[in-house]
Design a protein around this motif. Structure first.
Motif, mmCIF file in Angstrom:
data_model
loop_
_atom_site.group_PDB
_atom_site.id
_atom_site.type_symbol
_atom_site.label_atom_id
_atom_site.label_comp_id
_atom_site.label_asym_id
_atom_site.label_seq_id
_atom_site.Cartn_x
_atom_site.Cartn_y
_atom_site.Cartn_z
ATOM 1 N N ILE A 1 0.849 -1.193 0.000
ATOM 2 C CA ILE A 1 0.000 0.000 0.000
ATOM 3 C C ILE A 1 0.884 1.242 0.000
ATOM 4 O O ILE A 1 2.034 1.200 0.433
ATOM 5 N N ALA A 2 0.337 2.338 -0.528
ATOM 6 C CA ALA A 2 0.978 3.647 -0.440
ATOM 7 C C ALA A 2 0.332 4.387 0.730
ATOM 8 O O ALA A 2 -0.869 4.671 0.710
ATOM 9 N N VAL A 3 1.132 4.683 1.764
ATOM 10 C CA VAL A 3 0.602 5.321 2.977
ATOM 11 C C VAL A 3 0.671 6.842 2.813
ATOM 12 O O VAL A 3 1.752 7.398 2.564
ATOM 13 N N ASN A 4 -0.479 7.493 2.944
ATOM 14 C CA ASN A 4 -0.555 8.940 2.772
ATOM 15 C C ASN A 4 -0.649 9.708 4.097
ATOM 16 O O ASN A 4 0.073 10.685 4.295
ATOM 17 N N ARG A 5 -1.525 9.263 4.996
ATOM 18 C CA ARG A 5 -1.732 10.012 6.226
ATOM 19 C C ARG A 5 -2.080 9.062 7.369
ATOM 20 O O ARG A 5 -2.290 7.859 7.166
ATOM 21 N N TYR A 6 -2.238 9.673 8.531
ATOM 22 C CA TYR A 6 -2.672 8.945 9.738
ATOM 23 C C TYR A 6 -3.954 9.611 10.249
ATOM 24 O O TYR A 6 -4.111 10.827 10.143
ATOM 25 N N THR A 7 -4.857 8.785 10.807
ATOM 26 C CA THR A 7 -6.059 9.321 11.423
ATOM 27 C C THR A 7 -6.417 8.532 12.686
ATOM 28 O O THR A 7 -6.331 7.304 12.676
ATOM 29 N N PRO A 8 -6.828 9.236 13.776
ATOM 30 C CA PRO A 8 -7.260 8.555 14.998
ATOM 31 C C PRO A 8 -8.777 8.421 15.082
ATOM 32 O O PRO A 8 -9.322 8.049 16.138
ATOM 33 N N GLU A 9 -9.444 8.739 13.979
ATOM 34 C CA GLU A 9 -10.904 8.711 14.012
ATOM 35 C C GLU A 9 -11.414 7.297 14.312
ATOM 36 O O GLU A 9 -10.847 6.301 13.836
ATOM 37 N N GLY A 10 -12.500 7.234 15.060
ATOM 38 C CA GLY A 10 -13.106 5.963 15.440
ATOM 39 C C GLY A 10 -12.549 5.414 16.734
ATOM 40 O O GLY A 10 -12.935 4.320 17.148
ATOM 41 N N GLY A 11 -11.595 6.148 17.346
ATOM 42 C CA GLY A 11 -11.044 5.708 18.616
ATOM 43 C C GLY A 11 -9.901 4.721 18.471
ATOM 44 O O GLY A 11 -9.445 4.146 19.456
ATOM 45 N N PHE A 12 -9.376 4.527 17.291
ATOM 46 C CA PHE A 12 -8.220 3.629 17.123
ATOM 47 C C PHE A 12 -7.317 4.200 16.039
ATOM 48 O O PHE A 12 -7.713 5.073 15.255
ATOM 49 N N HIS A 13 -6.117 3.682 15.977
ATOM 50 C CA HIS A 13 -5.126 4.164 15.011
ATOM 51 C C HIS A 13 -5.420 3.555 13.627
ATOM 52 O O HIS A 13 -5.621 2.348 13.506
ATOM 53 N N SER A 14 -5.422 4.442 12.617
ATOM 54 C CA SER A 14 -5.648 3.971 11.238
ATOM 55 C C SER A 14 -4.724 4.704 10.279
ATOM 56 O O SER A 14 -4.399 5.895 10.482
ATOM 57 N N LEU A 15 -4.344 3.981 9.253
ATOM 58 C CA LEU A 15 -3.530 4.561 8.189
ATOM 59 C C LEU A 15 -4.427 4.810 6.971
ATOM 60 O O LEU A 15 -5.192 3.929 6.545
ATOM 61 N N ILE A 16 -4.349 6.042 6.402
ATOM 62 C CA ILE A 16 -5.094 6.361 5.175
ATOM 63 C C ILE A 16 -4.190 5.995 4.004
ATOM 64 O O ILE A 16 -3.094 6.570 3.846
ATOM 65 N N VAL A 17 -4.650 5.057 3.170
ATOM 66 C CA VAL A 17 -3.790 4.454 2.145
ATOM 67 C C VAL A 17 -4.509 4.383 0.808
ATOM 68 O O VAL A 17 -5.727 4.605 0.702
ATOM 69 N N LYS A 18 -3.711 4.030 -0.207
ATOM 70 C CA LYS A 18 -4.249 3.702 -1.535
ATOM 71 C C LYS A 18 -3.548 2.445 -2.031
ATOM 72 O O LYS A 18 -2.335 2.286 -1.839
ATOM 73 N N HIS A 19 -4.306 1.582 -2.675
ATOM 74 C CA HIS A 19 -3.724 0.382 -3.282
ATOM 75 C C HIS A 19 -3.187 0.726 -4.669
ATOM 76 O O HIS A 19 -3.506 1.775 -5.251
ATOM 77 N N GLY A 20 -2.367 -0.171 -5.201
ATOM 78 C CA GLY A 20 -1.803 0.095 -6.525
ATOM 79 C C GLY A 20 -0.926 -1.039 -7.008
ATOM 80 O O GLY A 20 -0.949 -2.147 -6.467
ATOM 81 N N ASN A 21 -0.134 -0.761 -8.044
ATOM 82 C CA ASN A 21 0.785 -1.754 -8.619
ATOM 83 C C ASN A 21 2.060 -1.062 -9.071
ATOM 84 O O ASN A 21 2.124 0.159 -9.175
ATOM 85 N N TRP A 22 3.077 -1.865 -9.349
ATOM 86 C CA TRP A 22 4.367 -1.330 -9.753
ATOM 87 C C TRP A 22 4.409 -1.097 -11.260
ATOM 88 O O TRP A 22 3.797 -1.827 -12.039
ATOM 89 N N GLY A 23 5.168 -0.086 -11.641
ATOM 90 C CA GLY A 23 5.360 0.193 -13.058
ATOM 91 C C GLY A 23 6.460 -0.690 -13.615
ATOM 92 O O GLY A 23 6.582 -1.865 -13.271
ATOM 93 N N CYS A 24 7.302 -0.111 -14.516
ATOM 94 C CA CYS A 24 8.376 -0.887 -15.141
ATOM 95 C C CYS A 24 9.439 -1.255 -14.121
ATOM 96 O O CYS A 24 9.724 -0.501 -13.194
ATOM 97 N N GLY A 25 10.030 -2.430 -14.307
ATOM 98 C CA GLY A 25 11.133 -2.846 -13.466
ATOM 99 C C GLY A 25 10.680 -3.295 -12.093
ATOM 100 O O GLY A 25 9.510 -3.635 -11.864
ATOM 101 N N THR A 26 11.601 -3.266 -11.168
ATOM 102 C CA THR A 26 11.317 -3.662 -9.785
ATOM 103 C C THR A 26 11.758 -2.543 -8.857
ATOM 104 O O THR A 26 12.719 -1.818 -9.144
ATOM 105 N N PRO A 27 11.079 -2.342 -7.748
ATOM 106 C CA PRO A 27 11.373 -1.195 -6.887
ATOM 107 C C PRO A 27 12.764 -1.213 -6.283
ATOM 108 O O PRO A 27 13.347 -0.159 -6.024
#
Length: 214
Positions: free
Chosen positions: A111-137
Motif C-alpha cells: 500500500i501507499a501510505v498517505n496520512r494517519y487518522t485517529p478517528e473511530g477511537g483507534f489508530h488507522s492509516l489512510i492508504v491507496k492500493h496500486g501496482n508497480w510500473g516498469c522494473g522492480t522497486p
C-alpha cells in the motif's frame, strides 16, 4: 477494157489502192504492239526524269521501339539504408526511453501510505492500493502507481514496524515504533511511501515494512 471475170481496168485501180492502205494499217499496229507499254516512241529519247512533287519529301526513317526515350532511372539506395517502396511512408523512429512490456496486477500486500487518522477511537492509516510500473522497486526505482480511491486500515499499537529513508536515515530496514511513524506522517502528509503489510487479529495491521525505493 473488160478482163476475165468481168472486172475492168478502171475497177482494179481503186481496189489496189484499198489493199495497199490495209497493208500499211496492219504494219503500224504491229509496230505499236512491239513497243513497251507506257512508252511513246516519238518522245522516249527526249523525256525529262520525273522529280518528286513539291509537297513530297524523302521517306523519313521509321522510329522503332528501341529508339524511344529511356525511362527515368531510379537513384541507387545508399548502402546501409533501408529501401522504401513507392508511396510507402518511412518507418517512424522509436520513442525515446524504455516502455513497459507488461502490466503488473494490483499488489495484494502493498500500500501507499498517505496520512494517519485517529478517528473511530483507534489508530488507522489512510492508504491507496496500486501496482508497480516498469522494473522492480529495489533495482530500477520503478514507481508505485496507485489506483482507486483512498481507504483506511486500522493498525495495532504493538505492530512490528520497520522503516528506511526518508523516515530514517538508512537504506536498510530499521525497527521503529508506531508513534515514530505517526509523527513522521503528520509532518509529511501525502508522500505515498510504499509499505508491505500483514493483517492480524481484528483485521488490524500487525506487521508493516517500508519498501526501499531509490
Amino acid at each position: 477494157m473488160r478482163g476475165r471475170g468481168g472486172i475492168t481496168e478502171a475497177h482494179r485501180r481503186p481496189l489496189a489502192v484499198l489493199t495497199l492502205c490495209a497493208a500499211l494499217t496492219l504494219t503500224a499496229c504491229k509496230a505499236d504492239d512491239s513497243a513497251p507499254p507506257g512508252t511513246d516512241e516519238t518522245s522516249s529519247t527526249s523525256a525529262a526524269p520525273v522529280t518528286p512533287a513539291a509537297g513530297a519529301s524523302a521517306a523519313a526513317p521509321t522510329v522503332t521501339a528501341s529508339a524511344a526515350r529511356p525511362s527515368t532511372v531510379s537513384k541507387p539506395t545508399p548502402a546501409g539504408s533501408p529501401a522504401t517502396a513507392p508511396g510507402e511512408k518511412e518507418p517512424k523512429p522509436p520513442a525515446p526511453g524504455a516502455t513497459c512490456d507488461h502490466k503488473m496486477p494490483i499488489s495484494p500486500d502493498e500500500i501507499a501510505v498517505n496520512r494517519y487518522t485517529p478517528e473511530g477511537g483507534f489508530h488507522s492509516l489512510i492508504v491507496k492500493h496500486g501496482n508497480w510500473g516498469c522494473g522492480t522497486p529495489d533495482t530500477d526505482g520503478a514507481p508505485f502507481e496507485t489506483v482507486g480511491v483512498e481507504t483506511f486500515i486500522p493498525i495495532a499499537e504493538d505492530a512490528k514496524i520497520t522503516a528506511v529513508t526518508p523516515v530514517v536515515e538508512s537504506t536498510e530496514n530499521k525497527q521503529i515504533t508506531l508513534q515514530q511513524l505517526i509523527d513522521w506522517l503528520v509532518a509529511h502528509p501525502n508522500q505515498g511511501l510504499v509499505f508491505r503489510y500483514h493483517l492480524g487479529p481484528g483485521a488490524k495491521i500487525d506487521t508493516l515494512d517500508q519498501v526501499f525505493t531509490p
